[in-house]
Design a protein around this motif. Sequence first.
Motif, short mmCIF file in Angstrom:
data_model
loop_
_atom_site.label_atom_id
_atom_site.label_comp_id
_atom_site.label_asym_id
_atom_site.label_seq_id
_atom_site.Cartn_x
_atom_site.Cartn_y
_atom_site.Cartn_z
N GLN A 1 0.81 -1.21 0.00
CA GLN A 1 0.00 0.00 0.00
C GLN A 1 0.85 1.26 0.00
OE1 GLN A 1 -1.98 -1.10 3.53
NE2 GLN A 1 -3.33 -2.51 2.50
N THR A 2 2.15 1.10 0.03
CA THR A 2 3.08 2.23 0.06
C THR A 2 3.93 2.19 -1.20
OG1 THR A 2 3.17 2.09 2.47
CG2 THR A 2 4.93 3.30 1.38
N PHE A 3 4.12 3.33 -1.82
CA PHE A 3 4.95 3.38 -3.03
C PHE A 3 5.71 4.70 -3.09
CE2 PHE A 3 0.72 4.90 -4.05
CZ PHE A 3 0.94 6.06 -4.76
N ASN A 4 6.84 4.67 -3.77
CA ASN A 4 7.65 5.86 -4.01
C ASN A 4 7.21 6.48 -5.32
OD1 ASN A 4 9.34 5.69 -1.71
ND2 ASN A 4 10.52 4.10 -2.72
N VAL A 5 6.99 7.76 -5.32
CA VAL A 5 6.62 8.47 -6.55
C VAL A 5 7.88 8.60 -7.41
CG1 VAL A 5 5.80 10.67 -7.46
CG2 VAL A 5 4.71 9.67 -5.46
N GLN A 6 7.77 8.20 -8.68
CA GLN A 6 8.92 8.20 -9.59
C GLN A 6 9.08 9.52 -10.34
OE1 GLN A 6 10.99 5.55 -9.47
NE2 GLN A 6 9.58 4.80 -7.92
N LYS B 1 3.21 1.94 9.03
CA LYS B 1 2.55 0.97 9.92
C LYS B 1 1.07 1.31 10.10
CE LYS B 1 2.82 -0.59 14.71
NZ LYS B 1 3.52 -0.41 15.98
N MET B 2 0.78 2.60 10.29
CA MET B 2 -0.60 3.02 10.51
C MET B 2 -1.43 2.87 9.22
SD MET B 2 -0.44 3.50 13.64
CE MET B 2 -2.14 3.93 13.86
N LYS C 1 -5.29 10.48 -9.56
CA LYS C 1 -6.38 9.70 -10.17
C LYS C 1 -6.78 8.49 -9.33
CE LYS C 1 -5.18 10.98 -14.89
NZ LYS C 1 -4.73 10.49 -16.22
N SER C 2 -6.27 8.38 -8.14
CA SER C 2 -6.56 7.23 -7.29
C SER C 2 -8.02 7.24 -6.83
CB SER C 2 -5.64 7.22 -6.07
OG SER C 2 -5.99 6.18 -5.19
N GLN C 3 -8.63 6.06 -6.84
CA GLN C 3 -10.00 5.92 -6.34
C GLN C 3 -10.03 5.91 -4.81
OE1 GLN C 3 -12.63 5.87 -8.46
NE2 GLN C 3 -11.09 6.22 -10.03
N LYS C 4 -8.89 5.52 -4.21
CA LYS C 4 -8.79 5.46 -2.75
C LYS C 4 -8.14 6.74 -2.25
CE LYS C 4 -8.14 0.47 -2.55
NZ LYS C 4 -7.26 -0.59 -2.07
N GLY D 1 -5.89 -1.52 3.33
CA GLY D 1 -6.21 -1.21 1.95
C GLY D 1 -7.20 -0.09 1.74
N LYS D 2 -7.70 0.52 2.78
CA LYS D 2 -8.65 1.62 2.63
C LYS D 2 -7.96 2.91 2.20
CE LYS D 2 -11.61 -0.16 6.30
NZ LYS D 2 -12.04 0.07 7.67
N VAL D 3 -6.66 2.99 2.44
CA VAL D 3 -5.88 4.19 2.10
C VAL D 3 -4.52 3.76 1.57
CG1 VAL D 3 -4.96 4.46 4.44
CG2 VAL D 3 -5.15 6.45 2.99
N LEU D 4 -3.97 4.54 0.65
CA LEU D 4 -2.64 4.31 0.09
C LEU D 4 -1.68 5.35 0.61
CD1 LEU D 4 -3.65 3.67 -3.62
CD2 LEU D 4 -3.20 1.96 -1.85
#
Length: 173
Positions: A66-71, A108-109, A82-85, A115-118
């Motif tokens: 659920q965590t990603f680095n912006v490229q 962690k939080m 554009k994320s739905q979440k 999965g409700k938030v990214l």
Amino acid sequence: MAQKLLLRPLLSLPVKQLFAPLGSQHSLFLSRASAVPCSIPFHRPLPVATVPATIRTFSTTQVFRQTFNVQDGDDFQDRVLKSQKPVVIDFHAQWCGPCKILGPRLEKMVAKQEGKVLMAKVDIDDHTDLALEYEVSAVPTVLAMKNGDVVDKFVGIKDEDQLEAFLMKLVGP
């Protein structure tokens, strides 16, 4: 570390096995100095270390799903705006001490939200344009976005209770 993993199978082989000729095969090479053929034994190729697929997996925990680095800017547009979440954006820097404390705590939080938030991580040194666009003047700065709009923001370190309250406002009860 990776070098040790790749060299471990090679270093565990006996020396005789590494340099044992394959039967009676020999290769002929021309000596540059004399243009006379000389016989050099053909040796077995060195074994190639294979890495099982399970080792290549960085992590299977929900924190990293659920965590990603912006490229780049396009990646930010596609995965955040554009994320739905709802998306929590962590503006941080490698040299920032408080960022190193807040980042794992926030991950962690976010993982507890199942999965409700990214969570998007933006390094301000690599993406100064995004930092300027969202008026980030200090790090760590965390933005909460829903449907492409900033709905909440905080600057500095927060404890887990405060982070949970921040996320609950974004996700809802």
